[in-house]
Design an enzyme around this catalytic site. Sequence first.
Site, PDB file in Angstrom:
ATOM      1  N   ARG A 168      -8.345 -20.411 128.392  1.00 56.69           N
ATOM      2  CA  ARG A 168      -7.874 -19.516 129.457  1.00 56.69           C
ATOM      3  C   ARG A 168      -8.955 -18.512 129.847  1.00 56.69           C
ATOM      4  O   ARG A 168      -9.760 -18.100 129.015  1.00 56.69           O
ATOM      5  CB  ARG A 168      -6.636 -18.774 128.994  1.00 56.69           C
ATOM      6  CG  ARG A 168      -5.435 -19.712 128.816  1.00 56.69           C
ATOM      7  CD  ARG A 168      -4.228 -18.950 128.402  1.00 56.69           C
ATOM      8  NE  ARG A 168      -3.960 -17.946 129.443  1.00 56.69           N
ATOM      9  CZ  ARG A 168      -2.948 -17.111 129.413  1.00 56.69           C
ATOM     10  NH1 ARG A 168      -2.113 -17.119 128.407  1.00 56.69           N
ATOM     11  NH2 ARG A 168      -2.778 -16.236 130.381  1.00 56.69           N
ATOM     12  N   PHE A 169      -8.931 -18.126 131.119  1.00 58.63           N
ATOM     13  CA  PHE A 169      -9.830 -17.110 131.680  1.00 58.63           C
ATOM     14  C   PHE A 169     -11.304 -17.505 131.568  1.00 58.63           C
ATOM     15  O   PHE A 169     -12.175 -16.654 131.494  1.00 58.63           O
ATOM     16  CB  PHE A 169      -9.576 -15.739 131.035  1.00 58.63           C
ATOM     17  CG  PHE A 169      -8.136 -15.322 131.079  1.00 58.63           C
ATOM     18  CD1 PHE A 169      -7.518 -15.034 132.299  1.00 58.63           C
ATOM     19  CD2 PHE A 169      -7.387 -15.254 129.920  1.00 58.63           C
ATOM     20  CE1 PHE A 169      -6.186 -14.669 132.339  1.00 58.63           C
ATOM     21  CE2 PHE A 169      -6.047 -14.889 129.958  1.00 58.63           C
ATOM     22  CZ  PHE A 169      -5.443 -14.594 131.177  1.00 58.63           C
ATOM     23  N   ARG A 170     -11.552 -18.802 131.494  1.00 57.56           N
ATOM     24  CA  ARG A 170     -12.913 -19.359 131.422  1.00 57.56           C
ATOM     25  C   ARG A 170     -13.651 -18.898 130.156  1.00 57.56           C
ATOM     26  O   ARG A 170     -14.869 -18.817 130.113  1.00 57.56           O
ATOM     27  CB  ARG A 170     -13.707 -19.030 132.686  1.00 57.56           C
ATOM     28  CG  ARG A 170     -13.013 -19.595 133.935  1.00 57.56           C
ATOM     29  CD  ARG A 170     -13.866 -19.606 135.165  1.00 57.56           C
ATOM     30  NE  ARG A 170     -15.120 -20.310 135.047  1.00 57.56           N
ATOM     31  CZ  ARG A 170     -15.276 -21.646 135.089  1.00 57.56           C
ATOM     32  NH1 ARG A 170     -14.246 -22.431 135.228  1.00 57.56           N
ATOM     33  NH2 ARG A 170     -16.460 -22.177 134.995  1.00 57.56           N
ATOM     34  N   LEU A 171     -12.890 -18.594 129.115  1.00 58.26           N
ATOM     35  CA  LEU A 171     -13.460 -18.215 127.817  1.00 58.26           C
ATOM     36  C   LEU A 171     -13.522 -19.471 126.948  1.00 58.26           C
ATOM     37  O   LEU A 171     -12.943 -19.566 125.876  1.00 58.26           O
ATOM     38  CB  LEU A 171     -12.613 -17.122 127.157  1.00 58.26           C
ATOM     39  CG  LEU A 171     -12.421 -15.854 128.000  1.00 58.26           C
ATOM     40  CD1 LEU A 171     -11.476 -14.894 127.304  1.00 58.26           C
ATOM     41  CD2 LEU A 171     -13.771 -15.210 128.277  1.00 58.26           C
TER      42      LEU A 171
END
Length: 191
Positions: A168-171
Amino acid sequence: MSDPFSLFGDWLTEAARSEPNDPNGMALATVGQDGQPSLRMVLLKDWGPDGFVFYTNFESRKGQELQAHPKAALLFHWKSLRRQVRIEGPVSTVSAAEADAYFASRPRDSQIGAWASDQSRPLESRAAFLKRIAVQTARFGMGPVARPPHWSGFRVHPVAFEFWRDQRFRLHERIVFSRDGEGWREGMLYP
């Protein structure tokens, strides 16, 4: 986890259950004499600690590039799992016995196609290709189709792996393995 092959096997098994088409499909990157990279999809046909195997016409663009510059990069992208695996390493040809065994396992039409196709060369028309297929079909009749001398396989011997998992959230999670003598060094990269 210090064995990239075990992790790859787990991920490939999951991909085989979730990917609608060709979970063994991989992008293959090579480089030409001029240094220009070239990329295309091929199918993984065998793999293990000795490497990742695919088959092709040695006279094709990829075949010629790999023979001139025997290094490659592979990319498996499994969209349904939101994962990918990158692999880099030197390349060698498979043995004649391996190539013969795999060729014999292919559907007859694919065997005929290996004889009929001048892969990567200009084709004047689809009709011309179909005519070549008919000629090769008649040539072999109902008998076995021998492997063409210009058709075999390559094995990519990994020196580096990267396992990427969407988060999620490009993490994202990026696990890397690099060859360290006879073993592997494991680490992580920032997303």
